[in-house]
Scaffold this active site. Structure first.
Site, PDB file in Angstrom:
ATOM      1  N   HIS A  17      21.025 -59.304  32.408  1.00  0.00           N
ATOM      2  CA  HIS A  17      20.287 -58.189  33.170  1.00  0.00           C
ATOM      3  C   HIS A  17      18.929 -58.475  32.875  1.00  0.00           C
ATOM      4  CE1 HIS A  17      22.138 -57.180  29.237  1.00  0.00           C
ATOM      5  NE2 HIS A  17      20.792 -56.673  28.931  1.00  0.00           N
ATOM      6  N   CYS A  73      17.346 -65.126  30.720  1.00  0.00           N
ATOM      7  CA  CYS A  73      17.612 -63.814  29.922  1.00  0.00           C
ATOM      8  C   CYS A  73      16.269 -63.389  29.670  1.00  0.00           C
ATOM      9  CB  CYS A  73      18.569 -64.197  28.905  1.00  0.00           C
ATOM     10  SG  CYS A  73      17.710 -64.908  27.172  1.00  0.00           S
ATOM     11  N   GLY A  74      16.075 -62.452  28.882  1.00  0.00           N
ATOM     12  CA  GLY A  74      14.961 -61.563  28.815  1.00  0.00           C
ATOM     13  C   GLY A  74      13.819 -62.408  28.160  1.00  0.00           C
ATOM     14  N   HIS A 106      11.463 -86.793  28.124  1.00  0.00           N
ATOM     15  CA  HIS A 106      12.088 -87.432  26.780  1.00  0.00           C
ATOM     16  C   HIS A 106      13.362 -86.854  26.154  1.00  0.00           C
ATOM     17  CE1 HIS A 106       7.519 -88.037  24.754  1.00  0.00           C
ATOM     18  NE2 HIS A 106       7.883 -88.755  26.095  1.00  0.00           N
ATOM     19  N   ASN A 107      13.767 -85.423  26.806  1.00  0.00           N
ATOM     20  CA  ASN A 107      15.020 -85.078  26.216  1.00  0.00           C
ATOM     21  C   ASN A 107      16.206 -84.934  27.362  1.00  0.00           C
ATOM     22  OD1 ASN A 107      12.559 -82.762  25.124  1.00  0.00           O
ATOM     23  ND2 ASN A 107      13.826 -84.474  23.976  1.00  0.00           N
ATOM     24  N   ARG A 140      13.302 -95.707  24.798  1.00  0.00           N
ATOM     25  CA  ARG A 140      13.481 -95.168  23.298  1.00  0.00           C
ATOM     26  C   ARG A 140      14.005 -93.858  23.186  1.00  0.00           C
ATOM     27  NH1 ARG A 140       8.445 -93.966  24.673  1.00  0.00           N
ATOM     28  NH2 ARG A 140       7.339 -92.256  23.570  1.00  0.00           N
TER      29      ARG A 140
HETATM   30  C1  RB5 Z   1      19.023 -58.371  26.725  1.00  0.00           C
HETATM   31  O1  RB5 Z   1      18.279 -57.020  26.322  1.00  0.00           O
HETATM   32  C2  RB5 Z   1      18.107 -59.328  25.960  1.00  0.00           C
HETATM   33  O2  RB5 Z   1      18.477 -59.268  24.595  1.00  0.00           O
HETATM   34  C3  RB5 Z   1      18.550 -60.780  26.365  1.00  0.00           C
HETATM   35  O3  RB5 Z   1      18.263 -60.790  27.692  1.00  0.00           O
HETATM   36  C4  RB5 Z   1      17.669 -61.990  25.604  1.00  0.00           C
HETATM   37  O4  RB5 Z   1      16.465 -61.933  25.630  1.00  0.00           O
HETATM   38  C5  RB5 Z   1      18.349 -62.487  24.336  1.00  0.00           C
HETATM   39  O5  RB5 Z   1      17.838 -63.416  23.856  1.00  0.00           O
END
Ligand code: RB5
Length: 153
Positions: A17, A73-74, A106-107, A140
């Site tokens: 979210h 994510c956040g 590189h990765n 490499r």
């Molecule tokens: C969710 O609130 C938050 O913790 C998540 O999106 C993230 O940032 C976690 O690493």
């Protein structure tokens, strides 16, 4: 911006979210660029746990349903930690275009991770574009990348 899919690759996308708005926007960019996008959720108004969302994308790649992944994510931190628990997944949390370029060159990163609460839309678009158009340098770096999956065996 021009995110063009010359190789017809499929990208699996997921967020918790904390990154739904950015995820939705980037999915549109990718679809406009001709990518096959698998939106694995979540959708606006839903809550999700970032480790489970990371697993959806990791499995899509490892099971051959997608070539690349995009996770949000956040902060981008939790979901990248979770994704990197899967052997064969190289998830790179990128804050700028330099990170994006290096993660590919590189990765050989196969999952791009962005922070929905930390990275603005225009910066995120630029990161995504660079990440998609930059090739792995090989040479490499091959042996080093191979070491990643072998190190805990
Ligand atoms: C969710 O609130 C938050 O913790 C998540 O999106 C993230 O940032 C976690 O690493």
């Amino acid at each position: 911006m021009s995110i063009k899919n010359d190789n017809k690759i499929t990208i699996a996308v997921a967020t918790d979210h904390g990154g739904v708005e950015l995820k939705d926007l980037l999915c549109k960019e990718l679809m406009n660029g001709g990518y096959d996008v698998q939106d694995l959720g979540v959708q606006i108004g839903e809550t999700a746990q970032y480790p489970l969302q990371a697993a959806l994308v990791a499995k899509a790649i490892l099971e051959g349903r997608a070539e690349r992944g995009l996770l949000v994510c956040g902060s981008g931190i939790g979901i990248s930690i979770a994704a990197n628990r899967f052997n064969g997944i190289r998830a790179a949390l990128c804050r700028d275009e330099y990170d994006a370029r290096m993660s590919r060159m590189h990765n050989d990163a196969n999952v791009l991770v962005l922070g929905g609460r930390t990275t603005g839309v225009e910066v995120a678009k630029g990161i995504l574009e660079v990440w998609l158009k930059t090739d792995f340098e090989g040479g490499r770096h091959v042996a080093r990348v191979e070491m990643i999956d072998k190190i805990n065996n």
